[in-house]
Write a protein that holds these residues in place. Structure first.
Motif, PDB file in Angstrom:
ATOM      1  N   THR A   1       0.005   6.343  -5.374  1.00 14.56           N
ATOM      2  CA  THR A   1      -0.034   5.970  -6.788  1.00 14.56           C
ATOM      3  C   THR A   1       1.301   6.268  -7.461  1.00 14.56           C
TER       4      THR A   1
ATOM      5  N   ASP B   1      -5.556   0.437  -8.550  1.00 12.89           N
ATOM      6  CA  ASP B   1      -5.685   1.710  -7.851  1.00 12.89           C
ATOM      7  C   ASP B   1      -6.911   2.455  -8.357  1.00 12.89           C
TER       8      ASP B   1
ATOM      9  N   ASN C   1       0.861  -1.182   0.000  1.00 14.29           N
ATOM     10  CA  ASN C   1       0.000   0.000   0.000  1.00 14.29           C
ATOM     11  C   ASN C   1       0.894   1.228   0.000  1.00 14.29           C
TER      12      ASN C   1
ATOM     13  N   ILE D   1      -5.494   7.429 -12.951  1.00 19.05           N
ATOM     14  CA  ILE D   1      -4.119   7.006 -12.722  1.00 19.05           C
ATOM     15  C   ILE D   1      -3.243   7.789 -13.695  1.00 19.05           C
TER      16      ILE D   1
ATOM     17  N   THR E   1      -6.316  11.781  -1.697  1.00 17.99           N
ATOM     18  CA  THR E   1      -6.768  10.519  -2.292  1.00 17.99           C
ATOM     19  C   THR E   1      -7.939  10.813  -3.223  1.00 17.99           C
TER      20      THR E   1
END
Length: 172
Positions: free
Chosen positions: A9, A26, A6, A30, A78
């Motif tokens: 990205t 993910d 984890n 991206i 996020t």
């Protein structure tokens, strides 16, 4: 043998580029994808606000009503948090009482400990919602997030291909 990591990205994409990992799963969008990388959309996920079964949510009818409650949210930056902040702005909602938590599992744990109302992926709390140990706060038009797979086809070995086929029904 499968190892799940984890990281951000950006860091995951660096690891994929250097062939230190086999693939990335993910949230979208991206970025920083290299020309030899393939992106494959897997699914869209639904997010929900949930509270402990003992938390009083009777006064929550609109997103504005969340202003009066402590919220347990994903950390800033996020995809889920960015989409949620856009949703708050669109609904003229100002949130101040926030507990920022990095992982969904810890957010769910904080909700179960009755620390506030949490924002999580619905699939992660389906059992608790069905059992009644958590309760959903139904609000209209909550954001959804796409989930994608990123990989370098020329570097995929049999193990990750089998894993993706078995658990995601993806053939590479």
């Amino acid at each position: 043998e499968i190892t799940i990591i984890n990281k951000s990205t950006t860091k995951l994409m660096e690891l994929l580029k250097s062939h230190e990992i086999d693939f990335v799963i993910d949230s979208e969008p991206i970025k920083a994808v290299e020309k030899d990388m393939t992106i494959k959309h897997i699914k869209r996920i639904e997010n929900v606000f949930v509270a402990n079964e003992n938390y009083d949510i009777s006064d929550i009818k609109t997103v504005k009503d969340l202003e009066n409650h402590p919220l347990i949210l994903p950390i800033k930056g996020t995809a889920n948090r960015n989409n949620l902040e856009e949703y708050f702005i669109k609904n003229d909602c100002s949130i101040n009482n926030i507990l920022n938590i990095h992982t969904s599992e810890v957010i769910i744990g904080a909700i179960k400990r009755n620390l506030g109302i949490g924002y999580v992926i619905k699939d992660l709390v389906t059992d608790e919602l069905e059992k009644g140990t958590l309760k959903e706060i139904k609000l209209p038009n909550l954001p959804t997030v796409g989930i994608s797979l990123v990989y370098v086809k020329d570097y995929m070995t049999i193990s990750p291909k089998l894993f993706l086929n078995k658990y995601y029904n993806i053939d590479i």
